[in-house]
Design an enzyme around this catalytic site. Structure first.
Site, PDB file in Angstrom:
ATOM      1  N   GLY A 104      11.346  44.355  73.348  1.00 58.27           N
ATOM      2  CA  GLY A 104      12.560  44.562  74.149  1.00 58.27           C
ATOM      3  C   GLY A 104      13.799  44.597  73.263  1.00 58.27           C
ATOM      4  N   VAL A 150       5.796  35.320  78.613  1.00 56.70           N
ATOM      5  CA  VAL A 150       5.111  35.021  79.877  1.00 56.70           C
ATOM      6  C   VAL A 150       3.614  34.781  79.713  1.00 56.70           C
ATOM      7  CG1 VAL A 150       6.835  36.195  81.298  1.00 56.70           C
ATOM      8  CG2 VAL A 150       4.818  37.466  80.512  1.00 56.70           C
ATOM      9  N   SER A 153       5.229  44.051  78.441  1.00 58.50           N
ATOM     10  CA  SER A 153       4.079  44.468  77.613  1.00 58.50           C
ATOM     11  C   SER A 153       4.556  45.439  76.552  1.00 58.50           C
ATOM     12  CB  SER A 153       3.004  45.178  78.442  1.00 58.50           C
ATOM     13  OG  SER A 153       1.949  45.599  77.593  1.00 58.50           O
ATOM     14  N   GLY A 158       0.083  33.069  89.557  1.00 56.65           N
ATOM     15  CA  GLY A 158       0.186  31.652  89.927  1.00 56.65           C
ATOM     16  C   GLY A 158       1.586  31.318  90.419  1.00 56.65           C
ATOM     17  N   TYR A 177      -4.831  47.450  75.247  1.00 56.43           N
ATOM     18  CA  TYR A 177      -3.888  47.722  76.343  1.00 56.43           C
ATOM     19  C   TYR A 177      -4.655  48.085  77.609  1.00 56.43           C
ATOM     20  CZ  TYR A 177       0.131  49.939  78.712  1.00 56.43           C
ATOM     21  OH  TYR A 177       1.128  50.292  79.593  1.00 56.43           O
ATOM     22  N   LYS A 224      -4.827  45.884  81.076  1.00 59.02           N
ATOM     23  CA  LYS A 224      -4.294  46.396  82.341  1.00 59.02           C
ATOM     24  C   LYS A 224      -5.385  46.487  83.409  1.00 59.02           C
ATOM     25  CE  LYS A 224       0.087  47.091  81.194  1.00 59.02           C
ATOM     26  NZ  LYS A 224       1.205  46.405  81.881  1.00 59.02           N
TER      27      LYS A 224
END
Ligand code: UDP
Length: 312
Positions: free
Chosen positions: A37, A58, A76, A103, A146, A150
């Site tokens: 990011g 996360v 991701s 959760g 990846y 996913k």
């Protein structure tokens, strides 16, 4: 004011989603560990009281105070070069990160939308790809980290839906483009724009006959927004069915940038590179009343404006 958590908020899609939700009157809690990011993408949101930012990975336990209405899991790495550099993180954020956020959704009684991908179809043997197609993925190839993360994401999301009754949405995102893509992320569009602007060779992999179908980011965000607010919990393709070969796509960039030094430079095709890709968007049309509205010619002009500013 409804509260939405967006993971990967400093990324390309996360930051555009944050803008949209702020515009719609939501309080946005953004989360990112800045692995891929970029704070520049969300700097304009920091002065707003409707926005708060948590620097957090996360794939570790996620804590958010107070109530949450919606969770959008968009964290991701998202380019094949990133998966090669960060295979473990890619697996962890798609798998462990999704588990943590499911959760959290359960604990907060929040609706959660997870960002899946056309990569669940792998190198597809059906064309175009409908949501009913199970895919053709090499689990141990370079993209497997990846693709399989996913696919696990989708499986655990459906399991939380059926077993725990969590209110879930799954979007399968096809190639998307627009301002705020990372210049050096190695994907075709940022590579071609930066190479054309710098007057270098545009690195077309293979003979460039492989195809992709590129969706402008505003269209994608609209589709995701509608899916979140729908009551449909099976996967939905969101993408633009307008398919183009990578060679023609590189030529479109050359025509737009008009740098006499720029040219096509062929490079070897990466392992397991899908040969064709085009979404069947019948479901999105029928369930969400959505289809893309920005033609590539228009979206590419807007995207070029951005790359002109950021490419050095
Ligand atoms: N590609 C290319 N040159 C580049 C980067 C990508 O020719 O510098 C090709 C790549 O091999 C693939 C297509 O462009 O066939 C799209 O690649 P990208 O990495 O953008 O995304 P993908 O759809 O493969 O995840």
């Amino acid at each position: 004011m409804k509260r939405v958590l967006i993971t990967g908020v400093a990324g390309f899609l996360g930051s555009h989603l944050a803008d949209r939700f702020i515009r719609e009157g939501y309080h946005v809690i953004g989360m990112d560990n800045l692995l891929t990011g970029n704070m520049d993408n969300i700097a304009h949101l920091f002065p707003l009281k409707e926005f708060e930012f948590y620097f957090h990975d996360v794939s570790k336990f996620v804590h958010v105070p107070d109530n949450l209405d919606y969770i959008l899991h968009f964290a991701s790495p998202a380019s094949p070069i990133d998966y090669l550099k960060m295979p473990i993180q890619t697996l962890k954020v798609g798998a462990l990160g999704t588990h943590n956020l499911l959760g959290l959704a359960k604990a907060k009684n929040a609706r959660i939308l997870v960002a899946s991908t056309s990569e669940v179809y792998g190198d597809p043997l059906e064309h175009p790809q409908t949501e009913g197609y199970w895919g053709n993925v090499n689990p141990v190839g370079p993209r497997g980290v990846y693709d399989e993360a996913k696919r696990f994401m989708e499986a655990i999301t459906m399991a939380y839906h059926t077993y725990h009754g969590v209110d879930t949405r799954i979007v399968r995102i096809f190639n998307t483009y627009g301002p705020r893509m990372r210049v050096e992320d190695g994907r075709a569009l940022p590579a071609f724009f930066s190479q054309a602007i710098r007057g270098e060779g545009l690195t077309v992999f293979g003979d460039g006959s492989q195809t992709r179908s590129f969706c402008y980011v505003d269209d994608l965000v609209e589709g995701i927004y509608r899916l979140l607010l729908s009551d449909y919990h099976h996967p939905v393709n969101i993408g633009n069915p307008n398919e183009v070969s990578i060679l023609d796509f590189a030529r479109e960039v050359l025509d737009l940038v008009k740098n006499p030094k720029a040219h096509i430079a062929y490079k070897p095709l990466p392992v397991d590179d899908p040969k064709i890709r085009r979404p069947d968007i019948t479901k999105a049309r029928e369930i969400l009343g959505w289809e893309p509205s920005v033609p590539r010619a228009e979206g590419m002009v807007k995207t070029y404006e951005y790359f002109k500013q950021v490419v050095k």
